[in-house]
Design a protein around this motif. Structure first.
Motif, mmCIF file in Angstrom:
data_model
loop_
_atom_site.group_PDB
_atom_site.id
_atom_site.type_symbol
_atom_site.label_atom_id
_atom_site.label_comp_id
_atom_site.label_asym_id
_atom_site.label_seq_id
_atom_site.Cartn_x
_atom_site.Cartn_y
_atom_site.Cartn_z
ATOM 1 N N ALA A 31 -13.490 3.433 41.860
ATOM 2 C CA ALA A 31 -12.278 4.229 41.229
ATOM 3 C C ALA A 31 -12.984 5.630 40.376
ATOM 4 C CB ALA A 31 -11.813 3.487 40.107
ATOM 5 N N ASN A 75 -13.674 -1.373 40.950
ATOM 6 C CA ASN A 75 -13.567 -2.226 42.007
ATOM 7 C C ASN A 75 -12.920 -3.527 42.062
ATOM 8 O OD1 ASN A 75 -13.042 -2.809 44.961
ATOM 9 N ND2 ASN A 75 -15.221 -2.051 45.351
ATOM 10 N N THR A 102 -13.439 11.505 40.033
ATOM 11 C CA THR A 102 -12.763 10.329 40.517
ATOM 12 C C THR A 102 -13.016 10.280 42.146
ATOM 13 O OG1 THR A 102 -10.914 10.898 38.949
ATOM 14 C CG2 THR A 102 -10.188 9.757 41.060
ATOM 15 N N GLY A 160 -12.443 6.682 44.640
ATOM 16 C CA GLY A 160 -11.217 6.186 45.250
ATOM 17 C C GLY A 160 -9.907 6.083 44.215
ATOM 18 N N GLY A 161 -10.045 6.309 42.918
ATOM 19 C CA GLY A 161 -8.905 6.317 42.161
ATOM 20 C C GLY A 161 -8.328 5.195 41.673
ATOM 21 N N GLU A 162 -7.460 5.094 41.063
ATOM 22 C CA GLU A 162 -6.868 3.825 40.417
ATOM 23 C C GLU A 162 -6.454 2.785 41.354
ATOM 24 O OE1 GLU A 162 -3.932 4.370 37.613
ATOM 25 O OE2 GLU A 162 -5.125 5.854 36.123
ATOM 26 N N ALA A 163 -6.244 3.084 42.829
ATOM 27 C CA ALA A 163 -5.973 2.439 43.741
ATOM 28 C C ALA A 163 -6.881 1.033 43.993
ATOM 29 C CB ALA A 163 -5.651 3.052 44.981
ATOM 30 N N ARG A 164 -8.379 1.417 43.771
ATOM 31 C CA ARG A 164 -9.142 0.519 43.742
ATOM 32 C C ARG A 164 -9.353 -0.756 42.716
ATOM 33 N NH1 ARG A 164 -10.242 0.113 48.330
ATOM 34 N NH2 ARG A 164 -11.970 -0.993 47.585
ATOM 35 N N THR A 181 -6.845 -2.460 42.116
ATOM 36 C CA THR A 181 -6.171 -3.691 42.701
ATOM 37 C C THR A 181 -6.559 -3.899 44.057
ATOM 38 O OG1 THR A 181 -4.427 -2.024 43.342
ATOM 39 C CG2 THR A 181 -4.134 -3.113 41.232
ATOM 40 N N ALA A 182 -7.493 -3.523 44.573
ATOM 41 C CA ALA A 182 -8.206 -3.720 45.862
ATOM 42 C C ALA A 182 -8.521 -5.152 46.019
ATOM 43 C CB ALA A 182 -9.499 -2.753 46.174
#
Length: 459
Positions: A33, A372, A409, A411-415, A417-418
């Protein structure tokens, strides 16, 4: 039924295809992230950095398995995580002091209140001021005769006979080397013994911060005031100074979720393995008996932690509540017959501080990354990074320190919940099995329906 068997066979064949059983690709910075560029000037086979506060707060995993170090080409480099400072040795056992109740006499002269305390042997101590009229008792405390060495005293722990009623009082503490000249150590420190139903709250410790010895202060004088009746103090234990843990812990401020006049809830974004909780009243000169609960995760039940007294009086404040690495996501503080109005307590979590040691393979600048959910543990043991034969030359105290630069920043906050490939395959397999089962049930229903139609239409 043959159709269902064909579907299952095709599913098994699909699961075995190389394309489905994907191998984990090497880590790259965009898998994480956030990142932080590191400045490392000069040449060294090893570098270290104290993990920044953002890593503790934003790392998805409490064990930091989602922490990595990359070189300028985006290649991961070897690293180890280690405690920033070794844990201290256990403190020495408490030392029982001699305790002598003293006779006191209130007098008033020239409009001034005065108190005379008579010491053993006939010596007298005179205390002046308006507050002396509130003093009801006085106790002299000395080192035991067998104590020959000096004793660094952090706290005094008092033992008394329990009274029939609830009570609260305040005390002042003085020190002296000759029973004549006295120095004020502690002012307006709270003591209390409360019972409510089956719950009990006893605050029996005082901060002292003094070293007792034959050469220096050997005597302590404690005066009690605002007590509803006399307190029968039977014992006083001197608790030795504990090792300084300020460098061994990092302080993580808690987010206030909700706060009422006597109940407040605080939380951290992710569960934290805390060594202690630092909780203090929001206002000066405030004393709050409280009950503290905690939960390990956001959807867990509340668990009781401790009943204690929060205080911020003069330059003294509450001691941290010890947790010993317990996982904590949130705490709830409830006042016991106490209210803080619109100024709730301040809460910080203490977590063991860690340093990261890495081998600077490739070229810099290097980048520290974190955040991550799909990451697997990659940190090595310190001996795998710094070989044992080099540990004498390259110690944590002597390793050069990489300094923090800008935070970026990735991969950002999406990582956060990867999902890792193995878990993704498991999810696909679960969905496929459910799909096959649903198709099978539908097939059986179809067969049953056809049989029912045939039976119904048979003459």
């Amino acid at each position: 039924m043959k159709g269902i068997a064909k579907i299952i066979a095709m599913a098994a064949l699909w699961m075995a295809l190389p394309g489905f059983a994907e191998d984990a690709a090497p880590d790259v910075p965009q898998d994480y992230a956030w990142g932080m560029h590191l400045k490392s000037e000069g040449a060294s086979p090893f570098w270290q950095i104290a993990l920044p506060t953002q890593v503790y707060e934003q790392s998805v995993w409490p064990d930091f398995r989602d922490v990595r170090v990359f070189n300028s080409k985006g290649e991961a480099v070897p690293f180890a995580l280690t405690l920033h400072q070794q844990r201290p040795k256990p403190a020495p056992e408490p030392v029982a002091l001699n305790v002598f109740p003293l006779d006191i006499k209130h007098v008033k002269y020239e409009g001034q209140n005065s108190l005379t305390v008579k010491m053993p042997g006939g010596a007298e101590v005179h205390l002046d001021g308006d507050d002396t009229s509130r003093i009801s008792q006085s106790f002299l405390m000395t080192l035991p005769d067998e104590q020959k060495s000096s004793l660094a005293v952090a706290q005094l722990r008092l033992g008394w006979v329990k009274l029939a009623q609830n009570w609260q009082a305040k005390v002042d503490l003085y020190s002296s080397a000759d029973l004549k000249k006295w120095q004020l150590l502690v002012e307006d420190a709270p003591l209390m013994d409360l019972t409510s139903g089956s719950s009990q709250l006893r605050h029996d410790t005082l901060q002292a911060g003094v070293t007792l010895s034959d050469e220096g202060p050997r005597y302590l004088l404690m005066t009690v005031f605002d007590a509803p009746e006399n307190i029968n103090v039977q014992s006083v234990e001197a608790i030795a100074s504990a090792a300084d843990l300020s460098n061994a812990n990092i302080y993580l401020s808690a987010h206030k979720e909700s706060a009422e006049a006597s109940v407040a809830i605080y939380s951290w974004v992710n569960p934290q393995p805390l060594t202690a909780l630092a909780i203090n009243p929001g206002k000066e000169n405030e004393v709050l008996p409280v009950e503290i609960d905690y939960r390990r995760r956001a959807d867990d039940l509340w668990l009781p932690l401790q009943k204690t007294v929060l205080y911020r009086v003069s330059e003294m404040q509450s001691e941290p509540v010890t947790l010993n690495g317990e996982m904590v996501q949130a705490i709830r503080i409830k006042g016991i017959n106490a209210s803080w109005g619109d100024t709730p307590p301040e809460v910080q979590g203490l977590r063991a501080s860690q340093a990261l040691v890495f081998i600077p393979q490739g070229t810099g600048p290097f980048m520290l990354t974190w955040g991550n959910k799909a990451a697997k543990p990659q940190a090595m043991a310190l001996d795998m990074v710094i070989p044992e034969k080099l540990r004498g030359q390259y110690t944590l105290d002597s390793l050069p320190v990489a300094t923090e630069a800008d935070t970026v920043t990735l991969g950002g906050e999406a990582r956060l919940t990867a999902v890792d490939p193995a878990e993704r395959r498991s999810q696909w397999m679960t969905m496929l099995i459910w799909g096959v089962l649903v198709i099978g049930v539908l097939g059986l229903l179809g067969v049953a329906y056809r049989l029912w139609r045939e039976v119904k239409n048979k003459p």
